[in-house]
Design a protein around this motif. Structure first.
Motif, mmCIF file in Angstrom:
data_model
loop_
_atom_site.group_PDB
_atom_site.id
_atom_site.type_symbol
_atom_site.label_atom_id
_atom_site.label_comp_id
_atom_site.label_asym_id
_atom_site.label_seq_id
_atom_site.Cartn_x
_atom_site.Cartn_y
_atom_site.Cartn_z
ATOM 1 N N VAL A 27 -3.925 26.762 40.212
ATOM 2 C CA VAL A 27 -4.237 27.562 41.440
ATOM 3 C C VAL A 27 -5.605 28.152 41.812
ATOM 4 O O VAL A 27 -5.748 28.175 42.899
ATOM 5 N N SER A 28 -6.358 28.590 40.604
ATOM 6 C CA SER A 28 -7.590 29.001 40.980
ATOM 7 C C SER A 28 -8.440 28.007 41.350
ATOM 8 O O SER A 28 -9.374 28.469 42.265
ATOM 9 N N ASN A 29 -8.378 26.910 40.889
ATOM 10 C CA ASN A 29 -9.330 25.773 41.403
ATOM 11 C C ASN A 29 -8.923 25.206 42.639
ATOM 12 O O ASN A 29 -9.794 24.771 43.333
ATOM 13 N N LEU A 30 -7.691 25.394 43.059
ATOM 14 C CA LEU A 30 -7.075 24.614 44.318
ATOM 15 C C LEU A 30 -7.580 25.592 45.453
ATOM 16 O O LEU A 30 -7.965 25.256 46.458
ATOM 17 N N ASP A 31 -7.572 27.208 44.931
ATOM 18 C CA ASP A 31 -7.881 27.894 46.198
ATOM 19 C C ASP A 31 -9.346 27.771 46.266
ATOM 20 O O ASP A 31 -10.035 28.226 47.517
ATOM 21 N N GLN A 42 1.432 24.907 46.244
ATOM 22 C CA GLN A 42 2.610 25.631 45.858
ATOM 23 C C GLN A 42 3.456 25.003 44.718
ATOM 24 O O GLN A 42 4.318 25.897 44.257
ATOM 25 N N MET A 43 3.447 23.873 44.499
ATOM 26 C CA MET A 43 4.216 23.429 43.122
ATOM 27 C C MET A 43 3.833 24.155 41.918
ATOM 28 O O MET A 43 4.643 24.481 41.128
ATOM 29 N N PHE A 44 2.587 24.638 42.015
ATOM 30 C CA PHE A 44 1.937 25.510 40.523
ATOM 31 C C PHE A 44 2.521 26.762 40.631
ATOM 32 O O PHE A 44 2.558 27.531 39.849
ATOM 33 N N THR A 97 -1.332 18.723 52.671
ATOM 34 C CA THR A 97 -0.816 18.164 51.230
ATOM 35 C C THR A 97 -1.383 19.260 50.074
ATOM 36 O O THR A 97 -0.797 19.588 49.255
ATOM 37 N N LEU A 98 -2.861 19.708 50.343
ATOM 38 C CA LEU A 98 -3.222 20.448 49.171
ATOM 39 C C LEU A 98 -2.542 21.610 49.240
ATOM 40 O O LEU A 98 -2.346 22.169 48.157
ATOM 41 N N GLU A 158 1.434 25.727 26.912
ATOM 42 C CA GLU A 158 0.371 26.143 27.718
ATOM 43 C C GLU A 158 0.525 26.106 29.167
ATOM 44 O O GLU A 158 -0.561 26.223 30.198
ATOM 45 N N TRP A 159 1.830 26.011 29.708
ATOM 46 C CA TRP A 159 2.095 25.732 31.074
ATOM 47 C C TRP A 159 1.625 26.825 31.963
ATOM 48 O O TRP A 159 0.973 26.625 32.933
ATOM 49 N N GLU A 160 1.643 28.242 31.402
ATOM 50 C CA GLU A 160 1.268 29.135 32.115
ATOM 51 C C GLU A 160 -0.272 29.299 32.378
ATOM 52 O O GLU A 160 -0.995 29.546 33.451
ATOM 53 N N THR A 161 -0.832 28.729 31.315
ATOM 54 C CA THR A 161 -2.545 28.613 31.502
ATOM 55 C C THR A 161 -2.913 27.671 32.532
ATOM 56 O O THR A 161 -3.686 27.767 33.398
#
Length: 310
Positions: A136-140, A114-116, A108-109, A127-130
């Motif tokens: 993505v950075s945090n999930l990595d 992948q959604m982002f 699930t993670l 600010e969607w791109e930010t």
């Protein structure tokens, strides 16, 4: 070795009718994997390593298998061996089956991440791109921010099924000013037949964004409710309440409790360098003042107890 590859699981999932809800398809996949594991168990049962494990079983394990399978013919050694092999293989596969029942085969993670990466929202927020880059950075790093925690849980429930609490009839939420609109919506989905009591003060919100569409704000409530406004403050002295309510929105309705104290003072400093020393001096003065008050209380208490003794 790989028993069932991720490609096989993926192929089976996408072979199912797309009209079936995703959580229901996940349940069908889980059943299919368990069935495949049973086939692998039967294949493993005749292998040499199983017999080696059988020979390592202690008496208690043997008796457990003996009575579980109702082995009545003690002289049928072939049946006895078959049952013990079955027991050994079952134990070896038990942790895997447990993981399958917990939907461990669903990442699930990674799917949430992948959604982002690839999802394009119909309505692009500011600010969607930010936001996408930070998420993505945090999930990595396998890190979920406070803002992502509830959406991730909602996303996970939509994939593998929710855990709605239908038996609970009333829920109390304290410090409700610190919940976002999404968090409230998710809580309501988790408790669909529950009445809520929300307690909080919007002026004490830690997260300023949380005040937007918060149920404590009258304009954001669109459903039947009863709002009880508590205006009397029992926490601080009358002098502190009278001082601070000038800064709080709607502070004019706050009623101070009749508890006297010192009038707050405002001190303006010429530079930031003096701030630390000034605070330290205030704390020192306060400790000295508090100690003097404590000594007076002790002296008064001794006088009262002495007079009551006689």
């Amino acid at each position: 070795s790989t028993l069932i590859s991720k490609e096989e699981i993926s192929d089976y999932f996408y072979s199912l009718d797309k009209n079936i809800a995703i959580p229901n398809r996940m349940e069908l996949v889980s059943r299919w994997i368990l069935q495949e594991l049973r086939i692998h168990q039967q294949k493993e049962k005749s292998k040499d390593w199983v017999l080696e494990e059988v020979e390592l079983l202690d008496k208690e394990d043997f008796l457990q298998a003996y009575y579980k399978n109702q082995l009545v013919d003690e002289d049928d050694f072939s049946l006895e061996e078959d049952i013990l092999r079955e027991e050994v293989v079952k134990r070896q596969f038990a942790p895997i089956r447990k993981q399958v029942k917990r939907y461990a085969f669903v990442h699930t993670l990674a799917t949430y991440r992948q959604m982002f990466v690839s999802w394009k929202p119909h309505i692009l927020v500011d600010e969607w791109e930010t936001i996408r880059g930070l998420s993505v950075s945090n999930l990595d790093k396998r890190f979920l921010t406070w803002e992502d925690a509830a959406p991730y849980r909602y996303f996970r429930d939509k994939m593998i099924g929710d855990k709605s609490q239908r038996a609970i009839r009333h829920l109390f939420i304290d410090e409700a000013q610190d919940y976002s609109a999404f968090q409230f919506a998710f809580i309501k989905e988790l408790f669909p037949y529950t009445r809520f009591t929300l307690l909080g003060d919007i002026n004490q919100a830690i997260y300023t964004y949380a005040s937007t569409d918060n149920p404590l704000v009258p304009e954001s409530i669109n459903e039947k409710h009863e709002r009880i406004l508590l205006t009397k403050s029992y926490r601080s002295t009358k002098q502190i309440v009278e001082f601070t309510k000038k800064f709080a929105p709607g502070g004019e309705i706050i009623e101070p409790f009749e508890r006297e104290g010192d009038v707050p003072s405002v001190l303006q400093l010429s530079n930031k360098e003096d701030l630390a020393d000034t605070i330290i001096q205030f704390i020192t003065d306060l400790k000295t003042k508090t100690m003097k008050r404590l000594q007076l209380y002790v002296k008064h208490w001794k006088r009262v107890t002495k007079s009551s003794h006689y």
